[in-house]
Design an enzyme around this catalytic site. Structure first.
Site: not given
Ligand code: NAD
Length: 260
Positions: A142, A155
Protein backbone atom coordinates in the site's frame (compact mmCIF):
# COMPACT_ATOMS: atom_id res chain seq x y z
CA UNK A 1 -1.24 -13.57 -23.95
CA UNK A 2 1.35 -12.69 -21.36
CA UNK A 3 0.63 -15.49 -18.86
CA UNK A 4 -0.30 -18.40 -21.13
CA UNK A 5 -0.57 -21.59 -19.01
CA UNK A 6 1.03 -19.98 -15.95
CA UNK A 7 -0.51 -21.18 -12.68
CA UNK A 8 -1.36 -18.26 -10.41
CA UNK A 9 -2.72 -18.28 -6.86
CA UNK A 10 -4.39 -15.02 -5.82
CA UNK A 11 -5.45 -14.74 -2.18
CA UNK A 12 -8.44 -12.58 -1.32
CA UNK A 13 -9.54 -12.92 -4.95
CA UNK A 14 -13.27 -13.15 -4.24
CA UNK A 15 -13.52 -9.35 -3.98
CA UNK A 16 -12.02 -6.00 -4.90
CA UNK A 17 -8.41 -5.76 -6.07
CA UNK A 18 -7.73 -9.51 -5.94
CA UNK A 19 -10.77 -10.26 -8.09
CA UNK A 20 -9.62 -7.80 -10.75
CA UNK A 21 -6.10 -9.26 -10.71
CA UNK A 22 -7.62 -12.71 -11.21
CA UNK A 23 -9.75 -11.35 -14.08
CA UNK A 24 -6.67 -9.88 -15.75
CA UNK A 25 -4.61 -13.05 -15.29
CA UNK A 26 -7.41 -15.22 -16.77
CA UNK A 27 -7.63 -12.84 -19.74
CA UNK A 28 -3.87 -13.26 -20.23
CA UNK A 29 -4.14 -17.05 -20.37
CA UNK A 30 -3.24 -18.04 -16.80
CA UNK A 31 -4.85 -20.83 -14.80
CA UNK A 32 -6.03 -18.90 -11.76
CA UNK A 33 -6.77 -20.01 -8.21
CA UNK A 34 -9.30 -17.91 -6.31
CA UNK A 35 -8.11 -18.45 -2.73
CA UNK A 36 -10.36 -16.81 -0.17
CA UNK A 37 -11.95 -17.05 3.22
CA UNK A 38 -15.29 -16.47 1.52
CA UNK A 39 -15.70 -19.81 -0.29
CA UNK A 40 -19.14 -19.24 -1.92
CA UNK A 41 -17.92 -15.95 -3.41
CA UNK A 42 -14.66 -17.60 -4.52
CA UNK A 43 -16.58 -20.45 -6.17
CA UNK A 44 -18.91 -18.01 -7.93
CA UNK A 45 -15.92 -16.02 -9.21
CA UNK A 46 -14.15 -19.15 -10.49
CA UNK A 47 -17.36 -20.42 -12.12
CA UNK A 48 -17.84 -17.09 -13.92
CA UNK A 49 -14.28 -17.28 -15.30
CA UNK A 50 -14.84 -20.85 -16.51
CA UNK A 51 -18.16 -19.89 -18.10
CA UNK A 52 -16.28 -17.21 -20.05
CA UNK A 53 -13.78 -19.79 -21.33
CA UNK A 54 -11.01 -19.26 -18.76
CA UNK A 55 -9.38 -21.75 -16.41
CA UNK A 56 -10.04 -21.13 -12.73
CA UNK A 57 -10.55 -22.99 -9.49
CA UNK A 58 -11.68 -21.89 -6.04
CA UNK A 59 -9.84 -22.85 -2.87
CA UNK A 60 -11.06 -22.21 0.68
CA UNK A 61 -8.21 -20.62 2.56
CA UNK A 62 -7.84 -18.56 5.70
CA UNK A 63 -4.32 -17.22 5.07
CA UNK A 64 -3.62 -17.07 8.81
CA UNK A 65 -4.04 -20.86 9.20
CA UNK A 66 -0.97 -22.87 8.20
CA UNK A 67 -2.92 -26.10 7.62
CA UNK A 68 -5.46 -24.39 5.34
CA UNK A 69 -2.72 -22.62 3.36
CA UNK A 70 -0.74 -25.85 2.93
CA UNK A 71 -3.86 -27.83 1.98
CA UNK A 72 -4.91 -25.18 -0.53
CA UNK A 73 -1.51 -25.04 -2.22
CA UNK A 74 -1.31 -28.87 -2.24
CA UNK A 75 -4.73 -29.03 -3.96
CA UNK A 76 -3.50 -26.64 -6.65
CA UNK A 77 -0.30 -28.63 -7.22
CA UNK A 78 -2.31 -31.86 -7.38
CA UNK A 79 -4.75 -30.39 -9.91
CA UNK A 80 -2.41 -28.39 -12.10
CA UNK A 81 1.14 -29.55 -11.27
CA UNK A 82 2.79 -26.46 -9.77
CA UNK A 83 2.65 -22.77 -8.93
CA UNK A 84 4.23 -20.00 -11.05
CA UNK A 85 2.74 -16.85 -9.52
CA UNK A 86 1.62 -16.06 -5.98
CA UNK A 87 -0.28 -12.85 -5.30
CA UNK A 88 -0.52 -12.45 -1.52
CA UNK A 89 -3.38 -9.97 -1.48
CA UNK A 90 -5.92 -10.92 1.21
CA UNK A 91 -6.35 -8.11 3.68
CA UNK A 92 -8.67 -6.21 6.00
CA UNK A 93 -8.64 -2.82 7.65
CA UNK A 94 -9.38 -1.74 11.24
CA UNK A 95 -9.11 1.93 12.15
CA UNK A 96 -8.68 3.39 15.67
CA UNK A 97 -6.30 5.74 17.42
CA UNK A 98 -3.42 3.57 18.67
CA UNK A 99 -4.44 3.77 22.32
CA UNK A 100 -7.85 2.30 21.45
CA UNK A 101 -6.52 -0.76 19.60
CA UNK A 102 -6.94 -3.98 21.55
CA UNK A 103 -4.07 -6.45 21.44
CA UNK A 104 -6.44 -8.89 19.72
CA UNK A 105 -7.11 -6.40 16.90
CA UNK A 106 -3.38 -5.69 16.52
CA UNK A 107 -2.61 -9.42 16.34
CA UNK A 108 -5.44 -10.04 13.88
CA UNK A 109 -4.11 -7.37 11.52
CA UNK A 110 -0.53 -8.63 11.67
CA UNK A 111 -1.74 -12.22 11.24
CA UNK A 112 -3.73 -11.54 8.07
CA UNK A 113 -1.19 -9.26 6.42
CA UNK A 114 2.14 -10.70 7.60
CA UNK A 115 1.51 -14.31 8.71
CA UNK A 116 -0.62 -14.70 5.56
CA UNK A 117 2.21 -13.45 3.34
CA UNK A 118 4.75 -15.67 5.11
CA UNK A 119 2.64 -18.83 5.09
CA UNK A 120 1.56 -18.57 1.45
CA UNK A 121 5.12 -17.79 0.35
CA UNK A 122 6.51 -20.68 2.39
CA UNK A 123 4.00 -23.08 0.84
CA UNK A 124 4.60 -21.94 -2.76
CA UNK A 125 8.38 -21.43 -2.90
CA UNK A 126 9.40 -25.12 -2.92
CA UNK A 127 7.17 -25.69 -5.97
CA UNK A 128 8.63 -22.66 -7.76
CA UNK A 129 12.16 -23.83 -6.94
CA UNK A 130 11.46 -27.43 -8.05
CA UNK A 131 9.85 -26.54 -11.38
CA UNK A 132 12.98 -25.02 -12.89
CA UNK A 133 10.71 -22.25 -14.30
CA UNK A 134 11.23 -19.81 -11.42
CA UNK A 135 8.27 -17.71 -10.41
CA UNK A 136 6.88 -14.41 -9.24
CA UNK A 137 5.79 -13.58 -5.70
CA UNK A 138 3.74 -10.40 -5.44
CA UNK A 139 2.72 -8.80 -2.16
CA UNK A 140 -0.17 -6.35 -1.91
CA UNK A 141 1.40 -3.51 -0.01
CA UNK A 142 0.00 0.00 0.00
CA UNK A 143 1.12 3.60 0.01
CA UNK A 144 1.11 2.67 3.69
CA UNK A 145 4.19 0.50 2.98
CA UNK A 146 6.04 3.85 2.74
CA UNK A 147 3.85 6.48 4.40
CA UNK A 148 1.77 6.69 7.59
CA UNK A 149 -1.77 7.86 8.22
CA UNK A 150 -3.76 8.51 11.38
CA UNK A 151 -5.71 5.60 12.89
CA UNK A 152 -3.83 2.80 11.10
CA UNK A 153 -1.02 1.63 13.39
CA UNK A 154 -1.16 -2.13 12.68
CA UNK A 155 -1.95 -1.70 8.97
CA UNK A 156 0.97 0.68 8.41
CA UNK A 157 3.26 -1.57 10.44
CA UNK A 158 2.26 -4.67 8.49
CA UNK A 159 2.42 -2.99 5.08
CA UNK A 160 5.94 -1.68 5.84
CA UNK A 161 6.87 -5.23 6.90
CA UNK A 162 5.95 -6.64 3.49
CA UNK A 163 8.74 -4.62 1.89
CA UNK A 164 11.28 -6.36 4.12
CA UNK A 165 9.80 -9.77 3.38
CA UNK A 166 9.88 -9.12 -0.37
CA UNK A 167 13.55 -8.14 -0.22
CA UNK A 168 14.49 -11.38 1.57
CA UNK A 169 12.43 -13.51 -0.83
CA UNK A 170 14.07 -11.68 -3.75
CA UNK A 171 17.55 -12.50 -2.37
CA UNK A 172 16.79 -16.12 -1.47
CA UNK A 173 14.79 -16.75 -4.65
CA UNK A 174 17.25 -15.15 -7.06
CA UNK A 175 19.27 -18.26 -7.72
CA UNK A 176 16.04 -20.10 -8.57
CA UNK A 177 14.63 -17.37 -10.85
CA UNK A 178 11.99 -16.45 -8.25
CA UNK A 179 11.28 -12.72 -8.10
CA UNK A 180 9.45 -10.87 -5.30
CA UNK A 181 7.92 -7.41 -5.51
CA UNK A 182 5.36 -5.24 -3.74
CA UNK A 183 2.48 -3.27 -5.25
CA UNK A 184 1.64 -0.12 -3.31
CA UNK A 185 -1.79 1.25 -4.27
CA UNK A 186 -3.35 4.48 -3.11
CA UNK A 187 -7.04 4.45 -2.15
CA UNK A 188 -9.17 2.15 -4.32
CA UNK A 189 -12.97 2.09 -3.88
CA UNK A 190 -13.40 -1.54 -2.82
CA UNK A 191 -15.53 -2.83 0.08
CA UNK A 192 -12.45 -2.39 2.31
CA UNK A 193 -12.43 1.36 1.65
CA UNK A 194 -16.21 1.85 1.51
CA UNK A 195 -16.37 0.50 5.09
CA UNK A 196 -13.64 2.91 6.23
CA UNK A 197 -15.27 6.10 4.98
CA UNK A 198 -18.01 6.30 7.66
CA UNK A 199 -15.64 4.88 10.30
CA UNK A 200 -13.01 7.56 9.64
CA UNK A 201 -15.71 10.27 9.53
CA UNK A 202 -16.85 9.21 12.97
CA UNK A 203 -13.33 8.88 14.42
CA UNK A 204 -12.08 12.17 12.98
CA UNK A 205 -15.35 14.10 13.55
CA UNK A 206 -15.67 15.17 9.89
CA UNK A 207 -18.12 14.44 7.06
CA UNK A 208 -17.77 11.42 4.76
CA UNK A 209 -17.20 13.79 1.84
CA UNK A 210 -14.33 15.37 3.75
CA UNK A 211 -12.84 11.93 4.49
CA UNK A 212 -12.67 11.36 0.72
CA UNK A 213 -11.47 14.83 -0.28
CA UNK A 214 -9.39 15.94 2.71
CA UNK A 215 -8.00 12.63 3.95
CA UNK A 216 -7.97 9.96 1.26
CA UNK A 217 -7.30 11.98 -1.90
CA UNK A 218 -5.81 15.17 -0.44
CA UNK A 219 -2.26 14.54 -1.60
CA UNK A 220 -2.99 13.02 -5.01
CA UNK A 221 -2.08 15.08 -8.09
CA UNK A 222 -5.66 15.09 -9.40
CA UNK A 223 -8.10 14.15 -6.60
CA UNK A 224 -8.75 10.76 -8.21
CA UNK A 225 -9.10 7.30 -6.71
CA UNK A 226 -6.76 4.59 -8.01
CA UNK A 227 -8.80 1.86 -9.73
CA UNK A 228 -8.73 -1.92 -9.44
CA UNK A 229 -7.70 -2.00 -13.11
CA UNK A 230 -4.69 0.26 -12.38
CA UNK A 231 -3.52 -2.16 -9.69
CA UNK A 232 -4.17 -5.23 -11.85
CA UNK A 233 -1.98 -3.81 -14.64
CA UNK A 234 0.94 -3.56 -12.18
CA UNK A 235 0.21 -7.11 -10.99
CA UNK A 236 0.40 -8.23 -14.63
CA UNK A 237 3.73 -6.46 -15.10
CA UNK A 238 5.25 -8.14 -12.05
CA UNK A 239 3.82 -11.58 -12.97
CA UNK A 240 4.98 -11.48 -16.60
CA UNK A 241 8.32 -9.72 -16.29
CA UNK A 242 10.80 -12.15 -17.84
CA UNK A 243 13.91 -11.84 -15.66
CA UNK A 244 15.39 -11.16 -12.22
CA UNK A 245 16.09 -7.57 -13.33
CA UNK A 246 12.85 -6.53 -11.63
CA UNK A 247 12.97 -7.94 -8.11
CA UNK A 248 12.96 -6.69 -4.53
CA UNK A 249 11.07 -3.57 -5.62
CA UNK A 250 7.91 -1.76 -4.64
CA UNK A 251 5.86 0.14 -7.18
CA UNK A 252 3.50 2.87 -5.99
CA UNK A 253 0.30 3.32 -8.02
CA UNK A 254 -1.51 6.15 -6.26
CA UNK A 255 -2.12 9.20 -8.50
CA UNK A 256 1.03 10.72 -7.08
CA UNK A 257 -0.12 10.64 -3.44
CA UNK A 258 3.31 9.21 -2.54
CA UNK A 259 6.32 9.80 -4.76
CA UNK A 260 9.44 7.69 -4.21
P1 NAD B 1 -11.74 -6.35 -0.24
O1 NAD B 1 -12.36 -6.27 1.11
O2 NAD B 1 -12.52 -5.95 -1.44
O3 NAD B 1 -11.19 -7.84 -0.51
C1 NAD B 1 -10.43 -8.52 0.46
C2 NAD B 1 -10.61 -10.02 0.25
O4 NAD B 1 -9.75 -10.69 1.19
C3 NAD B 1 -12.05 -10.50 0.54
O5 NAD B 1 -12.50 -11.36 -0.51
C4 NAD B 1 -11.92 -11.27 1.86
O6 NAD B 1 -12.83 -12.38 1.97
C5 NAD B 1 -10.47 -11.76 1.76
N1 NAD B 1 -9.90 -12.09 3.07
C6 NAD B 1 -9.93 -11.35 4.21
N2 NAD B 1 -9.32 -11.99 5.20
C7 NAD B 1 -8.86 -13.15 4.68
C8 NAD B 1 -8.14 -14.25 5.21
N3 NAD B 1 -7.77 -14.30 6.51
N4 NAD B 1 -7.84 -15.29 4.39
C9 NAD B 1 -8.22 -15.27 3.09
N5 NAD B 1 -8.91 -14.27 2.53
C10 NAD B 1 -9.23 -13.22 3.33
O7 NAD B 1 -10.39 -5.49 -0.11
P2 NAD B 1 -9.39 -4.85 -1.20
O8 NAD B 1 -9.50 -3.39 -1.08
O9 NAD B 1 -9.54 -5.51 -2.51
O10 NAD B 1 -7.99 -5.25 -0.52
C11 NAD B 1 -7.12 -6.22 -1.06
C12 NAD B 1 -5.71 -5.90 -0.62
O11 NAD B 1 -5.34 -4.63 -1.14
C13 NAD B 1 -5.51 -5.81 0.90
O12 NAD B 1 -4.28 -6.40 1.24
C14 NAD B 1 -5.47 -4.31 1.15
O13 NAD B 1 -4.75 -3.99 2.30
C15 NAD B 1 -4.78 -3.85 -0.11
N6 NAD B 1 -4.95 -2.43 -0.41
C16 NAD B 1 -6.20 -1.93 -0.61
C17 NAD B 1 -6.32 -0.58 -0.92
C18 NAD B 1 -7.67 0.04 -1.13
O14 NAD B 1 -7.72 1.29 -1.15
N7 NAD B 1 -8.74 -0.70 -1.33
C19 NAD B 1 -5.19 0.23 -1.02
C20 NAD B 1 -3.94 -0.33 -0.80
C21 NAD B 1 -3.83 -1.67 -0.51
Amino acid sequence: MKLKDKIAIVTGAASGIGKEIATTYVREGAKVVIADLALPAAEATAAAFRAAGGEAMAVAMDVTKEDEVNAGVAAVVKAWGGVDVLVSNAGVQIVHPLEEFSLAEWKKMLAIHLDGAFLTTKACLPHMYASGRGGSVIYMGSVHSHEASLLKAPYVTAKHGLIGLAKVVAKEGGAHGVRANVICPGFVRTPLVEKQIPEQAQQLGISEDDVIKKVMLKDTVDGEFTTVQDVAEVALLFASFPSNALTGQSLVVSHGWFMQ
